[in-house]
Write a protein that holds these residues in place. Structure first.
Motif, PDB file in Angstrom:
ATOM      1  N   ASN A  89      51.965   3.882  10.755  1.00 49.66           N
ATOM      2  CA  ASN A  89      52.984   3.285   9.897  1.00 49.66           C
ATOM      3  C   ASN A  89      53.825   2.256  10.638  1.00 49.66           C
ATOM      4  OD1 ASN A  89      52.034   5.035   7.923  1.00 49.66           O
ATOM      5  ND2 ASN A  89      53.663   6.540   8.231  1.00 49.66           N
ATOM      6  N   VAL A  90      54.133   2.554  11.904  1.00 43.68           N
ATOM      7  CA  VAL A  90      54.884   1.595  12.713  1.00 43.68           C
ATOM      8  C   VAL A  90      54.077   0.310  12.899  1.00 43.68           C
ATOM      9  CG1 VAL A  90      55.694   1.133  15.073  1.00 43.68           C
ATOM     10  CG2 VAL A  90      56.377   3.236  13.910  1.00 43.68           C
ATOM     11  N   PHE A  91      52.783   0.456  13.143  1.00 41.22           N
ATOM     12  CA  PHE A  91      51.953  -0.726  13.335  1.00 41.22           C
ATOM     13  C   PHE A  91      51.896  -1.562  12.056  1.00 41.22           C
ATOM     14  CE2 PHE A  91      47.789  -2.917  13.634  1.00 41.22           C
ATOM     15  CZ  PHE A  91      48.075  -3.704  14.738  1.00 41.22           C
ATOM     16  N   ASP A  92      51.787  -0.915  10.908  1.00 36.40           N
ATOM     17  CA  ASP A  92      51.796  -1.651   9.637  1.00 36.40           C
ATOM     18  C   ASP A  92      53.102  -2.421   9.467  1.00 36.40           C
ATOM     19  OD1 ASP A  92      49.274  -0.820   8.874  1.00 36.40           O
ATOM     20  OD2 ASP A  92      50.000   0.906   7.730  1.00 36.40           O
ATOM     21  N   ALA A  93      54.223  -1.766   9.762  1.00 40.82           N
ATOM     22  CA  ALA A  93      55.525  -2.416   9.629  1.00 40.82           C
ATOM     23  C   ALA A  93      55.687  -3.540  10.647  1.00 40.82           C
ATOM     24  CB  ALA A  93      56.636  -1.384   9.789  1.00 40.82           C
ATOM     25  N   LEU A  94      55.143  -3.334  11.841  1.00 44.15           N
ATOM     26  CA  LEU A  94      55.214  -4.350  12.887  1.00 44.15           C
ATOM     27  C   LEU A  94      54.453  -5.609  12.472  1.00 44.15           C
ATOM     28  CD1 LEU A  94      56.144  -4.983  15.808  1.00 44.15           C
ATOM     29  CD2 LEU A  94      53.964  -4.007  16.589  1.00 44.15           C
ATOM     30  N   ARG A  95      53.286  -5.441  11.902  1.00 39.29           N
ATOM     31  CA  ARG A  95      52.489  -6.592  11.476  1.00 39.29           C
ATOM     32  C   ARG A  95      53.118  -7.289  10.273  1.00 39.29           C
ATOM     33  NH1 ARG A  95      47.679  -7.137   9.787  1.00 39.29           N
ATOM     34  NH2 ARG A  95      47.346  -9.075  10.920  1.00 39.29           N
ATOM     35  N   ALA A  96      53.822  -6.526   9.441  1.00 43.17           N
ATOM     36  CA  ALA A  96      54.532  -7.160   8.331  1.00 43.17           C
ATOM     37  C   ALA A  96      55.648  -8.054   8.856  1.00 43.17           C
ATOM     38  CB  ALA A  96      55.087  -6.091   7.390  1.00 43.17           C
ATOM     39  N   LEU A  97      56.261  -7.629   9.968  1.00 41.33           N
ATOM     40  CA  LEU A  97      57.349  -8.391  10.572  1.00 41.33           C
ATOM     41  C   LEU A  97      56.821  -9.562  11.400  1.00 41.33           C
ATOM     42  CD1 LEU A  97      60.469  -8.325  10.812  1.00 41.33           C
ATOM     43  CD2 LEU A  97      60.163  -6.950  12.883  1.00 41.33           C
ATOM     44  N   TYR A  98      55.678  -9.311  12.066  1.00 37.20           N
ATOM     45  CA  TYR A  98      55.061 -10.346  12.906  1.00 37.20           C
ATOM     46  C   TYR A  98      53.601 -10.503  12.471  1.00 37.20           C
ATOM     47  CZ  TYR A  98      59.137  -9.453  15.869  1.00 37.20           C
ATOM     48  OH  TYR A  98      60.415  -9.293  16.346  1.00 37.20           O
ATOM     49  N   PRO A  99      53.347 -11.244  11.391  1.00 39.26           N
ATOM     50  CA  PRO A  99      51.996 -11.313  10.810  1.00 39.26           C
ATOM     51  C   PRO A  99      50.956 -11.958  11.703  1.00 39.26           C
ATOM     52  CG  PRO A  99      53.484 -12.874   9.744  1.00 39.26           C
ATOM     53  CD  PRO A  99      54.327 -12.000  10.597  1.00 39.26           C
ATOM     54  N   ASN A 100      51.366 -12.641  12.762  1.00 41.32           N
ATOM     55  CA  ASN A 100      50.393 -13.269  13.660  1.00 41.32           C
ATOM     56  C   ASN A 100      49.819 -12.299  14.692  1.00 41.32           C
ATOM     57  OD1 ASN A 100      50.624 -15.813  12.450  1.00 41.32           O
ATOM     58  ND2 ASN A 100      52.366 -16.368  13.736  1.00 41.32           N
ATOM     59  N   LEU A 101      50.330 -11.079  14.726  1.00 44.84           N
ATOM     60  CA  LEU A 101      49.776 -10.084  15.639  1.00 44.84           C
ATOM     61  C   LEU A 101      48.372  -9.674  15.186  1.00 44.84           C
ATOM     62  CD1 LEU A 101      52.846  -7.722  16.195  1.00 44.84           C
ATOM     63  CD2 LEU A 101      51.874  -9.343  17.848  1.00 44.84           C
ATOM     64  N   PRO A 102      47.518  -9.282  16.111  1.00 47.86           N
ATOM     65  CA  PRO A 102      46.163  -8.842  15.726  1.00 47.86           C
ATOM     66  C   PRO A 102      46.210  -7.574  14.889  1.00 47.86           C
ATOM     67  CG  PRO A 102      46.589  -8.387  18.044  1.00 47.86           C
ATOM     68  CD  PRO A 102      47.725  -9.242  17.574  1.00 47.86           C
ATOM     69  N   ASN A 103      45.158  -7.330  14.126  1.00 43.99           N
ATOM     70  CA  ASN A 103      45.106  -6.170  13.249  1.00 43.99           C
ATOM     71  C   ASN A 103      44.394  -4.993  13.917  1.00 43.99           C
ATOM     72  OD1 ASN A 103      45.588  -4.722  10.891  1.00 43.99           O
ATOM     73  ND2 ASN A 103      43.581  -5.233  10.057  1.00 43.99           N
ATOM     74  N   SER A 104      44.627  -4.795  15.200  1.00 46.34           N
ATOM     75  CA  SER A 104      44.079  -3.673  15.940  1.00 46.34           C
ATOM     76  C   SER A 104      44.972  -3.441  17.156  1.00 46.34           C
ATOM     77  CB  SER A 104      42.631  -3.944  16.366  1.00 46.34           C
ATOM     78  OG  SER A 104      42.548  -5.144  17.112  1.00 46.34           O
ATOM     79  N   TYR A 105      44.842  -2.280  17.762  1.00 46.02           N
ATOM     80  CA  TYR A 105      45.732  -1.949  18.873  1.00 46.02           C
ATOM     81  C   TYR A 105      45.077  -0.916  19.782  1.00 46.02           C
ATOM     82  CZ  TYR A 105      46.865   1.922  15.683  1.00 46.02           C
ATOM     83  OH  TYR A 105      46.792   2.995  14.823  1.00 46.02           O
ATOM     84  N   SER A 106      45.642  -0.787  20.967  1.00 42.10           N
ATOM     85  CA  SER A 106      45.183   0.193  21.947  1.00 42.10           C
ATOM     86  C   SER A 106      46.231   1.290  22.084  1.00 42.10           C
ATOM     87  CB  SER A 106      44.936  -0.476  23.308  1.00 42.10           C
ATOM     88  OG  SER A 106      44.015  -1.545  23.185  1.00 42.10           O
ATOM     89  N   MET A 107      45.798   2.429  22.626  1.00 41.14           N
ATOM     90  CA  MET A 107      46.680   3.587  22.769  1.00 41.14           C
ATOM     91  C   MET A 107      46.655   4.097  24.204  1.00 41.14           C
ATOM     92  SD  MET A 107      47.803   4.436  19.609  1.00 41.14           S
ATOM     93  CE  MET A 107      48.508   5.981  20.144  1.00 41.14           C
ATOM     94  N   ILE A 108      47.848   4.315  24.761  1.00 41.71           N
ATOM     95  CA  ILE A 108      48.004   5.000  26.043  1.00 41.71           C
ATOM     96  C   ILE A 108      49.027   6.103  25.827  1.00 41.71           C
ATOM     97  CG2 ILE A 108      48.701   4.810  28.464  1.00 41.71           C
ATOM     98  CD1 ILE A 108      48.000   1.809  28.263  1.00 41.71           C
ATOM     99  N   GLY A 109      48.702   7.311  26.222  1.00 42.21           N
ATOM    100  CA  GLY A 109      49.629   8.416  26.019  1.00 42.21           C
ATOM    101  C   GLY A 109      49.537   9.426  27.139  1.00 42.21           C
ATOM    102  N   HIS A 110      50.661  10.077  27.415  1.00 42.39           N
ATOM    103  CA  HIS A 110      50.718  11.098  28.451  1.00 42.39           C
ATOM    104  C   HIS A 110      51.016  12.451  27.828  1.00 42.39           C
ATOM    105  CE1 HIS A 110      53.321  13.268  31.614  1.00 42.39           C
ATOM    106  NE2 HIS A 110      52.059  13.470  31.946  1.00 42.39           N
ATOM    107  N   SER A 111      50.283  13.482  28.251  1.00 45.59           N
ATOM    108  CA  SER A 111      50.536  14.851  27.815  1.00 45.59           C
ATOM    109  C   SER A 111      50.419  14.957  26.290  1.00 45.59           C
ATOM    110  CB  SER A 111      51.919  15.298  28.318  1.00 45.59           C
ATOM    111  OG  SER A 111      52.111  16.675  28.119  1.00 45.59           O
ATOM    112  N   ALA A 112      51.477  15.365  25.597  1.00 42.30           N
ATOM    113  CA  ALA A 112      51.429  15.418  24.139  1.00 42.30           C
ATOM    114  C   ALA A 112      51.173  14.036  23.554  1.00 42.30           C
ATOM    115  CB  ALA A 112      52.734  15.976  23.588  1.00 42.30           C
TER     116      ALA A 112
END
Length: 281
Positions: A89-112
């Protein structure tokens, strides 16, 4: 709706889709478009400020870094899945705010945050995730990937086609399919349809079961890649031992082991984001 608070030329706090997030931009120039978007999810109840070192490496790859706090005390039910849905949902809202961003993303996470990253790639937003680096993920509350007798969510596209491949957590599935594929736009025939999923495993910490750590995930999902960071503790990837949350889990790693694990994580970030940038081009 969103609200912004400018912190510096390169960083801002913003509320997107009801979530307070911190955006770190790779350039001061607002007209300069980042090459991609990477979510950096912290461990449970650990301040995002503990991951400044990892953030800086991601920024060096010309990525917009998106971070938010992982509160595992709320909501009480389906906590990890809710946070995984927040990423989408954050990514959808981010792209609505910045429509020139790519429509895909990467994930990095620690522990949980690593476990939540895996959930995003496996179940919540599998068509848009380019790759995942899960640093010492912990698959608990609920167990989604390490049920030795099943069922488990898949982390590779040959996980099987029966409904037993899905863990019985609350979720929405495509009515035309009885399981979820992990897929992406890979270029080579060998990698077509697969999301690169990289795991790291340390010597652990108090309360982390070997039955539900990165080794256990890799054993049941052999399409993943797992690296061992020996003599490193669970909080090795944090800048200052995980803050107050780290005090609840005494570090069992050595100073040298933790430093090596942190540097190795930096190399894995460069490699993963380099591959993801090639795939998205």
């Amino acid at each position: 709706m969103c609200s912004k608070q400018k912190l510096s030329p390169r960083e801002e706090r913003i509320r997107l889709a009801g979530v307070r997030v911190t955006l770190s931009w790779p350039s001061d120039d607002s007209a300069f478009a980042p090459a991609g978007v990477t979510f950096l999810l912290p461990g449970a109840m650990i301040s995002i400020s503990e991951y400044g070192g990892l953030r800086d490496v991601v920024l060096q790859q010309n990525q917009l870094v998106v971070r938010f706090f992982i509160n595992v005390l709320y909501p009480f039910r389906n906590n990890h899945q809710v946070h995984a849905e927040e990423v989408r949902n954050v990514f959808d809202a981010l792209r609505a705010l910045y429509p020139n961003l790519p429509n895909s993303y990467s994930m990095i996470g620690h522990s949980a945050g690593g476990k939540i990253s895996l959930l995003v790639a496996s179940l919540v937003d599998h068509t848009r995730v380019l790759g995942v680096l899960a640093l010492d993920p912990v698959d608990l509350n609920p167990v989604c990937f390490t049920n030795e007798r099943g069922p488990n969510l898949p982390l590779d596209d040959d996980a099987g086609s029966s409904s037993d491949s899905i863990s019985p957590i609350s979720c929405q599935l495509d009515k035309e399919e009885d399981f979820v594929h992990v897929c992406s736009c890979r270029k080579t025939p060998e990698e077509q349809g697969k999301v690169p999923i990289v795991l790291t495993c340390t010597d652990g910490g108090i309360g982390i079961s070997k039955k539900h750590d990165a080794d256990a995930i890799h054993k049941l999902h052999p399409a993943t890649v797992c690296y061992h960071h020996d003599h490193a503790g669970h909080m090795a990837y944090c800048d200052h031992g995980g803050g107050w949350a780290g005090k609840l889990m005494p570090d069992i790693g050595t100073k040298e082991g933790n430093e090596k694990a942190r540097m190795a994580a930096h190399d894995l970030i460069r490699d993963l984001l380099g591959r993801c940038s090639s795939d998205s081009s």
